[in-house]
Motif scaffolding. Structure first.
Motif, PDB file in Angstrom:
ATOM      1  N   GLN A  26      25.339 -12.097  31.833  1.00  0.00           N
ATOM      2  CA  GLN A  26      24.183 -11.651  31.029  1.00  0.00           C
ATOM      3  C   GLN A  26      23.094 -11.207  32.380  1.00  0.00           C
ATOM      4  N   LYS A  27      22.329 -10.043  32.044  1.00  0.00           N
ATOM      5  CA  LYS A  27      21.325  -9.892  33.013  1.00  0.00           C
ATOM      6  C   LYS A  27      20.023 -10.593  32.445  1.00  0.00           C
ATOM      7  N   PRO A  28      19.132 -10.861  33.101  1.00  0.00           N
ATOM      8  CA  PRO A  28      17.889 -11.751  32.290  1.00  0.00           C
ATOM      9  C   PRO A  28      17.370 -10.956  31.306  1.00  0.00           C
ATOM     10  N   ASP A  29      16.711 -11.594  30.369  1.00  0.00           N
ATOM     11  CA  ASP A  29      16.125 -11.304  29.152  1.00  0.00           C
ATOM     12  C   ASP A  29      14.719 -11.678  28.985  1.00  0.00           C
ATOM     13  N   VAL A  30      13.737 -11.372  29.827  1.00  0.00           N
ATOM     14  CA  VAL A  30      12.478 -12.042  30.199  1.00  0.00           C
ATOM     15  C   VAL A  30      11.529 -11.558  29.116  1.00  0.00           C
ATOM     16  N   SER A  31      10.717 -12.244  28.446  1.00  0.00           N
ATOM     17  CA  SER A  31       9.619 -11.784  27.732  1.00  0.00           C
ATOM     18  C   SER A  31       8.402 -12.660  27.939  1.00  0.00           C
ATOM     19  N   ASN A  49      13.154 -16.685  28.988  1.00  0.00           N
ATOM     20  CA  ASN A  49      14.231 -15.900  29.325  1.00  0.00           C
ATOM     21  C   ASN A  49      15.494 -16.443  28.328  1.00  0.00           C
ATOM     22  N   SER A  50      15.793 -15.490  27.482  1.00  0.00           N
ATOM     23  CA  SER A  50      16.900 -15.814  26.563  1.00  0.00           C
ATOM     24  C   SER A  50      18.514 -15.035  27.007  1.00  0.00           C
ATOM     25  N   GLY A  51      18.138 -14.756  28.503  1.00  0.00           N
ATOM     26  CA  GLY A  51      19.426 -14.134  29.059  1.00  0.00           C
ATOM     27  C   GLY A  51      20.108 -14.959  30.240  1.00  0.00           C
ATOM     28  N   CYS A 102      15.953  -6.715  34.699  1.00  0.00           N
ATOM     29  CA  CYS A 102      15.160  -6.749  33.523  1.00  0.00           C
ATOM     30  C   CYS A 102      13.693  -6.396  33.956  1.00  0.00           C
ATOM     31  N   SER A 125      10.006  -6.439  32.366  1.00  0.00           N
ATOM     32  CA  SER A 125       9.284  -7.293  31.144  1.00  0.00           C
ATOM     33  C   SER A 125       7.866  -6.750  31.329  1.00  0.00           C
TER      34      SER A 125
END
Length: 494
Positions: A20-25, A45-47, A404, A406
């Motif tokens: 998965q790619k990073p999923d940063v918020s 990061n959920s990714g 990602c 953000s």
């Protein structure tokens, strides 16, 4: 058989989850207050985990000239001519106008060294240099005094080599592993060697401008400026008159590494390449050279085979962080390399220290003054010092599975409007004349009033007594600390 299928199933699921790619918020929007430290803002990061990528990042300074110490973008530089690292990872910046040595710790905290002894004069035109030896002592050129100075760990400045050696506005300096110091002298068209005991000799250069390889005083230079030395004691010099990179062996034999003597920005092998005012250079542990090509606003690399490539910058003078090929620089004065191989540049007309190297995160545009972005962790922290309208900042992270982008939404406001009236027991501080005067009551006697910026710079100091107004009209908008009558008060001028 069933167990084998189950194992294969879980392995496949694991691979899918990891791919998965990073999923940063970030938990924004946030409204911050001038003068109040923010709670550090960490990425969620959920990714997949981000992988390092090369980027140009602003580490210190905000583009405004000054002498403020502090952290990140709250720092001001006057004329950051050159920079170096000591063995402990501290960065030293020769802020040559107004003649200060700035120290930036590995944690990013900037302070101004308190010096004693032969205080350096500094220079706004001669591009003085600074270097550190393996013991942490600093060596710097002081062009107006025609001297090489040494600063010990206690801040005591001594004359390492004086004007009697014949220097004529010495420029840049480098130190080898044995404690020998090397100096370029553009006006004398020479490169000097100073032993650890202070003996000065000419390493190379006849003393007239020109171009000729050879040995010792048979050599001609064309305005030697930048200088660095490798682990084997080979010295490398950049010339800005007829731009070339020259190598000097410990025996004084000089050869041309790269450059054809004409101004340009061509990459290529050796003399097929061209530079325009290569102001500084540094060598890594492998032997690669990195050139601050100030006239082209580029960072160039010369590998051990002599191949010249451009590694950062568009060639357009400006200011832009991001991926190296699209970054912009503004008159690079000095260049240094840290223990991890990252490059740092000092821009003497744009008052910033920039970093070129691997990061996990990069942010744009620049955060409000006083805030700091950690490129390794993505954490935002610090104390804002100016109000800033709400703005969206973009944080980039990536890995092999994607990129990602953000959003971080921040605003900075004053905690109060105007000047704060303050009352503590019998002492009272009020404002008058539309915020341009402070007035005190309840003081027992005449006392000293001191007003400081939030970074600790003294802005005003005078005696004060009851009901006598203090003129603060010259203070710019911001948060200040007031020391009076044994108290430390805070006020905001808007």
């Amino acid at each position: 058989m069933k167990n084998s299928i189950l194992i294969l199933f879980f392995v496949m699921i694991s691979c899918i989850v990891q791919a998965q790619k990073p999923d940063v918020s970030y938990g924004t929007p946030q409204e911050l207050k001038v003068g109040e430290a923010m709670t550090p803002l960490s990425p969620l990061n959920s990714g997949g985990l981000p992988t390092p990528f090369n980027a140009v990042s602003t580490m210190y300074g905000n583009g405004s000239g000054g002498t403020n110490d502090g952290y990140g973008s709250s720092i001001n530089f006057g004329n950051s001519s050159d920079l170096t690292f000591d063995p402990q990872g501290n960065m030293y910046v020769w802020d040559a106008y107004p003649g200060k040595i700035r120290k930036i710790s590995p944690e990013g905290v900037c302070t101004t060294l308190t010096l004693s002894g032969s205080i350096p004069h500094g220079s706004i035109t001669e591009r003085p240099g600074i270097a550190a030896d393996k013991f942490g002592s600093l060596f710097l050129t002081d062009p107006p005094s025609h001297m090489i100075l040494k600063i010990d760990k206690n801040g005591f400045v001594s004359i390492f080599a004086g004007a009697e050696a014949g220097f004529n506005y010495p420029n840049r300096v480098a130190v080898d592993t044995f404690g020998n110091v090397y100096v370029t002298d553009l006006n004398n068209q020479k490169v000097y060697k100073i032993t650890s005991t202070g003996t000065v000799t000419t390493l190379a250069g006849y003393g007239l401008g020109g171009y000729q390889d050879g040995t010792g005083t048979d050599v001609l230079f064309s305005d030697p400026l930048g200088i660095t030395v490798d682990k084997s004691g080979n010295v490398y010099v950049s010339e800005v008159g007829c731009p070339r990179i020259r190598k000097i062996t410990p025996a004084g034999v000089v050869t041309t590494v790269a450059g054809n003597g004409g101004s340009g920005r061509a990459d290529g092998l050796g003399v097929n390449a061209s530079f325009t005012y290569p102001s500084a250079l540094v060598v890594d542990d492998i032997g690669n050279l990195f050139i601050a090509d100030a006239g082209n606003n580029l960072i160039r690399k010369i590998d051990v085979l002599g191949n010249v490539t451009t590694i950062a910058g568009t060639g357009v003078r400006g200011y832009l962080d991001g991926e190296p090929p699209s970054a912009q620089f503004y008159t690079i004065g000095g260049i240094a390399i840290d223990a991890h191989g990252a490059l740092y540049t000092a821009e003497y007309w744009h008052f910033r220290i920039r970093r070129i190297g691997p990061v996990n995160y990069v942010i744009s545009p620049l955060l409000p003054i006083g805030l700091y972005f950690d490129c390794s962790t993505g954490v935002i922290s610090g104390t804002p010092t100016r109000d800033t309208p709400q703005k969206t900042y973009t944080v980039k992270s990536l890995n092999n599975d994607g990129v990602c982008l953000s959003n971080v939404i921040l605003s900075v406001n004053y905690p109060i409007a105007g000047l704060q009236n303050y009352e503590h027991e019998a002492i009272r501080m009020t404002t008058e004349s539309n915020g341009n005067e402070l007035r005190f009551s309840g003081l027992n006697t005449r006392v000293i009033l001191s007003i400081y910026s939030m970074s600790g710079v003294l802005k005003l100091k005078q005696e004060v007594t009851n009901d006598i107004p203090v003129n603060v009209s010259n203070l710019v908008a911001g948060v200040y600390l007031v020391k009076v009558g044994g108290l430390v008060l805070k006020f905001v001028k808007k």
